[in-house]
Scaffold this active site. Sequence first.
Site, PDB file in Angstrom:
ATOM      1  N   HIS A  72      42.516  58.104  -0.376  1.00 26.99           N
ATOM      2  CA  HIS A  72      41.585  58.637  -1.363  1.00 26.99           C
ATOM      3  C   HIS A  72      41.933  60.104  -1.609  1.00 26.99           C
ATOM      4  O   HIS A  72      42.919  60.626  -1.069  1.00 26.99           O
ATOM      5  CB  HIS A  72      40.136  58.471  -0.907  1.00 26.99           C
ATOM      6  CG  HIS A  72      39.855  58.987   0.476  1.00 26.99           C
ATOM      7  ND1 HIS A  72      39.865  60.338   0.798  1.00 26.99           N
ATOM      8  CD2 HIS A  72      39.567  58.352   1.634  1.00 26.99           C
ATOM      9  CE1 HIS A  72      39.577  60.507   2.066  1.00 26.99           C
ATOM     10  NE2 HIS A  72      39.397  59.317   2.608  1.00 26.99           N
ATOM     11  N   HIS A 116      42.873  62.420   1.323  1.00 26.22           N
ATOM     12  CA  HIS A 116      44.258  62.326   1.797  1.00 26.22           C
ATOM     13  C   HIS A 116      45.211  63.060   0.853  1.00 26.22           C
ATOM     14  O   HIS A 116      46.112  63.779   1.298  1.00 26.22           O
ATOM     15  CB  HIS A 116      44.696  60.863   1.887  1.00 26.22           C
ATOM     16  CG  HIS A 116      43.923  60.034   2.853  1.00 26.22           C
ATOM     17  ND1 HIS A 116      43.060  59.032   2.450  1.00 26.22           N
ATOM     18  CD2 HIS A 116      43.864  60.049   4.212  1.00 26.22           C
ATOM     19  CE1 HIS A 116      42.531  58.459   3.521  1.00 26.22           C
ATOM     20  NE2 HIS A 116      42.987  59.062   4.603  1.00 26.22           N
ATOM     21  N   LYS A 135      36.711  66.593   7.813  1.00 26.78           N
ATOM     22  CA  LYS A 135      35.666  65.581   7.942  1.00 26.78           C
ATOM     23  C   LYS A 135      35.666  64.967   9.336  1.00 26.78           C
ATOM     24  O   LYS A 135      34.614  64.728   9.928  1.00 26.78           O
ATOM     25  CB  LYS A 135      35.831  64.477   6.900  1.00 26.78           C
ATOM     26  CG  LYS A 135      34.714  63.422   6.957  1.00 26.78           C
ATOM     27  CD  LYS A 135      34.944  62.306   5.987  1.00 26.78           C
ATOM     28  CE  LYS A 135      35.970  61.320   6.510  1.00 26.78           C
ATOM     29  NZ  LYS A 135      35.476  60.523   7.667  1.00 26.78           N
ATOM     30  N   ASP A 136      36.845  64.722   9.872  1.00 28.73           N
ATOM     31  CA  ASP A 136      36.963  64.188  11.226  1.00 28.73           C
ATOM     32  C   ASP A 136      37.118  65.346  12.204  1.00 28.73           C
ATOM     33  O   ASP A 136      38.142  65.505  12.863  1.00 28.73           O
ATOM     34  CB  ASP A 136      38.157  63.242  11.299  1.00 28.73           C
ATOM     35  CG  ASP A 136      38.006  62.065  10.350  1.00 28.73           C
ATOM     36  OD1 ASP A 136      37.048  61.295  10.511  1.00 28.73           O
ATOM     37  OD2 ASP A 136      38.830  61.928   9.426  1.00 28.73           O
ATOM     38  N   GLN A 159      38.136  64.907  15.865  1.00 29.22           N
ATOM     39  CA  GLN A 159      39.547  64.549  15.941  1.00 29.22           C
ATOM     40  C   GLN A 159      40.428  65.787  15.915  1.00 29.22           C
ATOM     41  O   GLN A 159      41.399  65.899  16.677  1.00 29.22           O
ATOM     42  CB  GLN A 159      39.910  63.632  14.769  1.00 29.22           C
ATOM     43  CG  GLN A 159      41.386  63.319  14.640  1.00 29.22           C
ATOM     44  CD  GLN A 159      41.649  62.337  13.514  1.00 29.22           C
ATOM     45  OE1 GLN A 159      41.568  61.132  13.703  1.00 29.22           O
ATOM     46  NE2 GLN A 159      41.955  62.843  12.330  1.00 29.22           N
ATOM     47  N   SER A 210      35.692  58.933   2.345  1.00 28.03           N
ATOM     48  CA  SER A 210      36.131  58.176   3.506  1.00 28.03           C
ATOM     49  C   SER A 210      36.649  56.830   3.036  1.00 28.03           C
ATOM     50  O   SER A 210      36.137  56.263   2.052  1.00 28.03           O
ATOM     51  CB  SER A 210      34.966  57.967   4.482  1.00 28.03           C
ATOM     52  OG  SER A 210      35.307  57.024   5.483  1.00 28.03           O
TER      53      SER A 210
END
Length: 355
Positions: free
Chosen positions: A45, A48, A188-189, A192, A224
Site C-alpha cells: 500500500h 510501503h 506504524k509498527d 518492531q 495496513s
Amino acid sequence: MTAPAPIQKHTFQVFRDVPPLRALRREILLANRTVGLVPTMGALHEGHLALIRQAAAENTDVIVSIFVNPTQFGVNEDLASYPRTWDSDVAKLEALNAELGQATTNQDTTTSPPQGRITAILAPTAQVMYPTVPPSSEIDGDGSFVTITPIARRLEGASRPVFFRGVATVCMKLFNIVGAERAYFGQKDIQQTVVIRRMVKDFHVDTEIKIGATVREADGLAMSSRNVYLGARRRAVGLVLYRALKAAEERYAAGRTVQRRAILDAAEAVTQQVRAEQEALAPTQRARFEVDYISLADPDTLEELEVVDPAKGAILSGAIKMAPLEETVPGEDCGLGEGKVPVRLIDNLIFAPRA
C-alpha cells in the site's frame, strides 16, 4: 546444483534464491553504489511505497523483499488468510519505478545525487529462508531463532508471544542476504522498529535502520495490509484507536500534565464512549471491538511510564481487536472475508522530546 537464474520480465529483477541476489549485490558494491532494503510481506500500500521512495532518495539501488514470514504467526493466527497479492504488488512497483525514472529525468544531478530505482525484488520460498529445520510457531518450538528480550515480550509481544521472535529472525536473515547499507521500516509498527534497532546494535549488524513516518488515510486511519478485511462498518469504528491516541496526545501537548493516568484517561474516555454507542445499536449496524492495550512507554526500552520526562519524550501506542460482524445486510461492504475475519489494528504517536 546450479541456482535458478533470476526472472527478468520487469524493470527490476525478481530473485527466488540467495546466490544470484548476492552476485548482484557484489556488482553493486564494486560499482560504488548503495543498497536500501525495504522488507515487506506484500499486499503493498502507499505506506510501503513511501518507504521505497525514501530508500530511492538515499540509495542508488532499492531491493524490496516480499515474503510472508511464517515464524511471526502464532499457532492460531492468520497466516493462511494473510493477503497475498503478487500481481498487484508487482504492478505497483513497476508504476513506482516509472515514477522514479521520471524523477531522474527531471532531476538536476549537479545539485543533488541521482534518484535511485528499484533494482530487485527478493521473493523467496519458506524453504529458502528456513533451509534446515522447518520453523515452528510454538512458543518453545524448534528452529534457529533470534530473540530480543525483554522488549519483545511487551505490548504486542504480550498478545503475540512468537511475533517478534519471527520478526527479528527474518530481518536478521534478510540483512545477511542483502547486505544493505540501509533498511527501511514504518513508524506504524513502532515496537518492531525498537526491536530491530536493538538487534542491529547488539549484534553489530552493519545496516543503518531508517524509520519512515506512518502513512494515513485522509481520515487518519493508519494504512495496513490488513485493512482490506475491515469493510465500511468496521473501518469507521476502527478509527476509535487513532481518535483515542489523539485525545491523549492533545492532553499531553497542552502542557497541563505529564502524569500517565491523566494522559491515558483521555484515551480511555474515547474508547468507552464509542463502545457504548456501538452496544446501543442493532447487530446489523454495530461493529464490536476490544481494546487490547493503550501504552505510554519509554522510547528506548518500552517500559511503561508513570511520568513522562519531557526531555526524553515517550511512545503512545495501542491495539484494538475488531470482532467479526455479527450480522450483515445484503449488498453491504464487509471487506475481504465477508466480515468474518477478526482484524487487529495497531497505531502509535510519538511524544517528541521538548527542549
